[in-house]
Every structure is written in C-alpha cells, then in structure tokens.
Write a protein that holds these residues in place. Sequence first.
Motif, short mmCIF file in Angstrom:
data_model
loop_
_atom_site.label_atom_id
_atom_site.label_comp_id
_atom_site.label_asym_id
_atom_site.label_seq_id
_atom_site.Cartn_x
_atom_site.Cartn_y
_atom_site.Cartn_z
N GLY A 1 -1.32 -4.54 -14.40
CA GLY A 1 -2.26 -3.43 -14.32
C GLY A 1 -2.48 -3.03 -12.88
N SER A 2 -3.47 -2.17 -12.66
CA SER A 2 -3.74 -1.68 -11.31
C SER A 2 -4.24 -2.79 -10.41
CB SER A 2 -4.78 -0.56 -11.38
OG SER A 2 -5.96 -1.03 -11.99
N SER A 3 -4.94 -3.77 -10.95
CA SER A 3 -5.47 -4.82 -10.09
C SER A 3 -5.36 -6.21 -10.70
CB SER A 3 -6.94 -4.54 -9.78
OG SER A 3 -7.69 -4.47 -10.97
N ASN A 4 -4.95 -6.34 -11.98
CA ASN A 4 -4.96 -7.63 -12.65
C ASN A 4 -3.59 -7.98 -13.19
OD1 ASN A 4 -7.82 -7.44 -12.45
ND2 ASN A 4 -7.80 -6.17 -14.27
N PHE B 1 0.85 -1.19 0.00
CA PHE B 1 0.00 0.00 0.00
C PHE B 1 0.88 1.24 0.00
CE2 PHE B 1 1.12 -0.69 4.36
CZ PHE B 1 1.13 0.55 4.97
N GLY B 2 0.28 2.39 -0.35
CA GLY B 2 0.98 3.65 -0.27
C GLY B 2 1.26 4.34 -1.59
N SER B 3 0.93 3.71 -2.71
CA SER B 3 1.24 4.31 -4.00
C SER B 3 0.19 3.92 -5.03
CB SER B 3 2.62 3.88 -4.49
OG SER B 3 2.88 4.38 -5.80
N GLU B 4 -0.02 4.80 -6.00
CA GLU B 4 -0.93 4.49 -7.10
C GLU B 4 -0.21 3.85 -8.27
OE1 GLU B 4 -2.77 8.26 -7.88
OE2 GLU B 4 -4.36 7.94 -6.41
N GLN B 5 1.11 3.70 -8.17
CA GLN B 5 1.85 3.06 -9.25
C GLN B 5 1.60 1.56 -9.26
OE1 GLN B 5 5.93 3.94 -10.03
NE2 GLN B 5 5.75 6.08 -9.43
N ALA B 6 1.53 1.00 -10.47
CA ALA B 6 1.29 -0.43 -10.61
C ALA B 6 2.52 -1.22 -10.20
CB ALA B 6 0.92 -0.76 -12.06
N LEU B 7 2.30 -2.47 -9.82
CA LEU B 7 3.39 -3.37 -9.48
C LEU B 7 4.07 -3.86 -10.75
CD1 LEU B 7 1.69 -5.54 -6.71
CD2 LEU B 7 3.58 -3.94 -6.38
N PRO B 8 5.30 -4.33 -10.65
CA PRO B 8 5.94 -4.96 -11.80
C PRO B 8 5.16 -6.19 -12.26
CG PRO B 8 7.56 -4.46 -10.10
CD PRO B 8 6.21 -4.21 -9.49
N SER C 1 -17.07 6.34 -17.13
CA SER C 1 -15.98 7.31 -17.29
C SER C 1 -16.17 8.10 -18.58
CB SER C 1 -14.62 6.61 -17.30
OG SER C 1 -14.53 5.69 -18.38
N LYS C 2 -15.77 9.37 -18.52
CA LYS C 2 -15.93 10.23 -19.69
C LYS C 2 -14.81 10.03 -20.69
CE LYS C 2 -18.36 13.86 -17.11
NZ LYS C 2 -18.36 15.30 -16.72
N GLU C 3 -13.57 9.89 -20.20
CA GLU C 3 -12.42 9.78 -21.08
C GLU C 3 -11.68 8.47 -20.79
OE1 GLU C 3 -11.73 11.78 -23.48
OE2 GLU C 3 -13.27 13.26 -23.01
N PRO C 4 -11.05 7.89 -21.83
CA PRO C 4 -10.22 6.70 -21.59
C PRO C 4 -9.04 7.05 -20.68
CG PRO C 4 -10.67 7.02 -23.94
CD PRO C 4 -11.10 8.27 -23.24
N GLU C 5 -8.60 6.07 -19.88
CA GLU C 5 -7.48 6.26 -18.97
C GLU C 5 -6.40 5.24 -19.27
OE1 GLU C 5 -9.00 5.88 -15.05
OE2 GLU C 5 -10.13 7.77 -15.10
N LEU C 6 -5.15 5.68 -19.17
CA LEU C 6 -4.02 4.77 -19.34
C LEU C 6 -4.02 3.77 -18.19
CD1 LEU C 6 -1.30 3.99 -20.74
CD2 LEU C 6 -0.20 5.59 -19.17
N PHE C 7 -3.97 2.47 -18.52
CA PHE C 7 -3.98 1.50 -17.43
C PHE C 7 -2.82 0.52 -17.49
CE2 PHE C 7 -5.84 -0.96 -20.67
CZ PHE C 7 -6.03 -2.29 -20.29
N VAL C 8 -2.23 0.26 -18.65
CA VAL C 8 -1.01 -0.54 -18.72
C VAL C 8 -0.16 -0.04 -19.88
CG1 VAL C 8 -1.92 -2.66 -17.68
CG2 VAL C 8 -2.13 -2.30 -20.14
N SER C 9 1.14 -0.34 -19.81
CA SER C 9 2.05 0.03 -20.88
C SER C 9 3.29 -0.85 -20.80
CB SER C 9 2.45 1.51 -20.79
OG SER C 9 3.17 1.75 -19.60
N HIS D 1 0.99 1.67 -25.32
CA HIS D 1 0.18 2.19 -24.23
C HIS D 1 -1.27 1.79 -24.46
CE1 HIS D 1 2.93 5.53 -22.40
NE2 HIS D 1 3.59 4.43 -22.70
N PHE D 2 -1.88 1.20 -23.45
CA PHE D 2 -3.27 0.74 -23.55
C PHE D 2 -4.16 1.65 -22.70
CE2 PHE D 2 -0.55 -2.75 -24.54
CZ PHE D 2 -1.19 -3.44 -25.54
N TYR D 3 -5.21 2.13 -23.32
CA TYR D 3 -6.17 3.02 -22.65
C TYR D 3 -7.50 2.30 -22.51
CZ TYR D 3 -2.88 6.87 -23.24
OH TYR D 3 -1.76 7.67 -23.17
N ILE D 4 -8.10 2.40 -21.34
CA ILE D 4 -9.32 1.70 -21.05
C ILE D 4 -10.43 2.71 -20.72
CG2 ILE D 4 -8.86 1.48 -18.56
CD1 ILE D 4 -10.01 -1.38 -18.75
#
Length: 547
Positions: A494-497, A211-218, A458-466, A450-453
């Motif tokens: 990704g952020s959760s997968n 916990f503590g960061s919004e950055q994705a794990l390796p 949501s109004k705009e696509p968001e970057l979720f993996v790259s 770069h993959f946008y989801i």
Amino acid sequence: MEGKRIAWCTPLPSKGAGGFRTIIQNARALERCGCTSDFYFTPNLNRPADENQIREWLKDWYDYEPDHVYSGEVYFAETYDLAIATAWDTAAFVADQSCKHKAYFVQDYEPMFFPVGTEYLEAQESYSLGLTPITIGRWLARQCQKMCDKEPFVTDFGADLSVYRQLDTSEKSYAICAIYQPEKPRRASTLLLEALAIVKDMCPELTIYLFGSEQALPANSPFVNLGILPIEQCNLLYNSCLCGISMSTSNPSRIPFEMMASGLPVIDLLLPNNLFDLPSSAVKLTKPNAASLAGTIVDLLKDKQQLKEMSIAGPAYMQSRNIECEGIQFASACKSILEDAPSTHVEYQPINRDVESNANEIMNILARDKRRQVIKEAAVQARPASCPSKQLHISLTGVNDHPLEIRVACWSDPLQKDIVWEYMTPHEEKWECNVLLSEMKSQPSLFHFHFYIKHSDSKEPELFVSFDKPLILLPVTVTSREDFPTECRIPIAGSSNRMECTLKAIYPQLEHGKRASQKEQDDTLQPHRSLSGAMRHAARSLFGRRR
C-alpha cells in the motif's frame, strides 16, 4: 526586451513535474526583463481539461498565473515576438505559426523516451524544423549540434540555493535516499530497486528512503516511500542522508545538482549523457547494472573520507549555479534570438572521468540470487488457485490506517460485466468478507482485486491497493485439482503499509452463503453413487461370486 510578447507551447502540466517547474522559472526570468507570457497547451485525451482547470493547476502546483491560457488552438490567438516550443510534440505547432522568431527549449533528448517507432522518429524530427535550440546542459547541446541547422544556446543546471543548502544543525543518519519514479522509464526504477535490495541485504541497519512518485512500491519492499515531497522537505532529506541516488538514462536530472547544493554526495549511471555536466568531485558514476550500482553504494558508505570530500565539493561546484543565474542565461539566449544574433559553436568536453569498475564477486552472487528469487515469486503469483465453488473468502492483514470502511471489487471480464462489490468486516487484526463470483470457469481466468478505503474525514472511498490472481472455479461435483492450491497468500504494497491478502476457497458451492443440507449433498453425489453401483454389479456378473 521590455514589452516583448512570448508564446510558450507546452504539454499539460502535472503535479511535481521538474521539467514544467523549469519552464515556469524561465518564464518568470523573461517577465523580470519586461516580457509578457501566454501559454498554449496541447490537448491530452487522457486528461481532459479546459483553460480554467489548467489555470487552477498552474496556481495550485506552481503558484503561477500567466497572462493568457489557451488549449487546443490551431493558430496563435495573438501576435508574438517569440514562440518557444518545450517538447517534441509542440515543435511542429510552433514551426507552423506565423511568428518571426522561434525557439526550442530542450530539457531532454526525448527520442530516448520511446521505442524505435513513430513517436521516436517524430521526436527526432522535431530537431530539424528550423527552431533555434536552447538546451539545459552541455550534453544536450552536443546532441543538438548534430541534428539542428542552428547552433544551440546553452544554460547550466542551477539550483535554488536559498532552499538547497547545507544545514548547520543537521545530523546525518545511517540512511540514503533515491529518486523513485516508475512512471518515467528513463529513471530505470526496476534497476534501482534491484540494486537497493542487495544494499539492504549487505547493510540491514541502513534506512533507504525513496521519493518522487505517488505510485506504491512493489510488494514487501524494505524501503520507506516518502512520495512527492515539497522542496523544503527535500533539502531536509538530503541533509539527513549519507548519499543520494539519482539515475537518468537521458539528460541529467536537476535533482543531482540540488543534492550537491545540499552537500549530499551523489551516485548516477556511467552513461554518455552524464559525463558533460556532473563533476567527478561530487558525483560518482557506476555501470548500469544492479551489482555495480549496489557495490558503488556500499563502498561509498564505507569510505568516510570520500563522503566528506564529496560533501564539500558539491556546494562549492554549485556556488555559481544559482537558479537565478540559469534564468539570466535563458533570458540572454532569448534576447540574442530576438536580435538575430547567432550562438557561438563550442566543442564541449567531458568533466566526469570516473574509471569504470566491475562489481565484486559477492555483489554478482547477490544480484544473481535476487534474480532467481524474482523468478520464483513471479511463478507463485502466476500459479492459478483452485476454487471448488463460486464463493471466495478474502482476508486482508496489515492495514494500519484505521479506516472507516473497506470495500473490495472483484472481476475477470475485460468490460467488468461480472464485477462484484463487497464490504469487508474488521475482525481482530483482519478485514474479511465472502465474495460470490458470477460463474464457474474450469479454465484459469485472471481475476482483478481492487480494495477501496474510506476514512472518517474523506467523502469518497479511494483505491489504495490492488492485485491480480488467476483462478480456476471448479464445479462442486469435481474434486479440486491437487496441483492447484485452494488457499493462497498474496503480499501487496500500500501507500505506507505492508499488507497481505489471503484468498481461501469455500466448499461446497454456496449460492446464498448458507451451508448445503444433507439432502442437497446426497442429490449432488447420487449420479456418482448410481454409476459406482452399476460398475460393481457388472464386475460381479463377469467374474462370478465366490462362496
């Protein structure tokens, strides 16, 4: 201190920043004593913001509204009784102002944030500008005693005991938690992940929360990343785990003290900065290498009696260190500075005397194997893929968020002149598309994907993996090099997968996504056939024909 006006000088706030939360806590402590606070923010070219935007951040992130907010000022807009610098790059600004009393609230030894160079030297010089230091913790006071011409005032590390406390109904899971902030080098996040990977191998049933960061794990990390948590959820997490890991290579973090208040045994690094404020009764210190850290975690998990004793010792140590006490200490220091009363020199002694221990042979072997595996994976990732055409098939698996759409952007030019965008189509458990790249390149080029989801809400696509991958784009008339694969699989996080992307070359070269006709293929191969025929004719002429 009734009626005193205080000028705080700080960098721009950021969401979830513990250091800025401490500044706000101390500003409120002064306001409870009758002071008023104005805030001066140093500009940040990477985060342009005006005063209104900064006010919104302070309100949304910290529920705080100062009297006045200023950004990018060269001089104070008002007259103040006390000016307080809060970071190395604000100290010179405060030193230059026409204010009689000037303090330097020091939360960390900031030269350690930088390589030895200009910023390191400027951060070090900030302690020599004549400001009176107020440090958080005793190790920092020792550092300032060596560098400042004024004796520092000291506050203890506190915790909000109304939030961080043991819960009677909580049940411990077979789990541990660790602060993970890769954007802060002093958190030693790479070392943390290396050690936790060994722990996971030794204890496969153990759940490891980060916990503590919004950055994705390796990629392929076997851990659960909870991101930035509200403080109430932090306390729930601490109460549900067997131990917590909070590593800091400079001044101790506040997090170990909050963990202790929650009854959570703590593990940190055996470094000088952690000897003066973290008690050995509730905090174990370990050598700063992956094998030793992993060994300390595994050994502690096995020792139920020590876990119980540390769970009791932590809240007992923090009982007199409520966050209000820390604020009172800070306000008292400011009062002394306003009255020109000096601080008393104190020789602080270590309170943590953990015996340094080496990792056992099993941990050393596992750490070595992990290092070798990292090298192998890096080699595979860096190996170029061969593509005999400008068309590339991309498929993405492991997307469990049920998005409305996914788009992929692909480019190799540093200025993105060759960027290509494509919508991906869901097919069974995959998202797929074909990408037509802009030009052929016979030498490896690093391509960025770069993959946008986009979800329905949501109004705009968001970057979720790259990810990045070197590619060799070979013309259709040249056979693909055997030493480079025409298909590669890339694990991404990704952020959760956990996800995997497959890049697959499409042969032959297709400019418009249609299969080439036989005539087009014959025309492509004709020069090779003519050359082959000429060579056969020359051989017959040279050696003659046998009847």
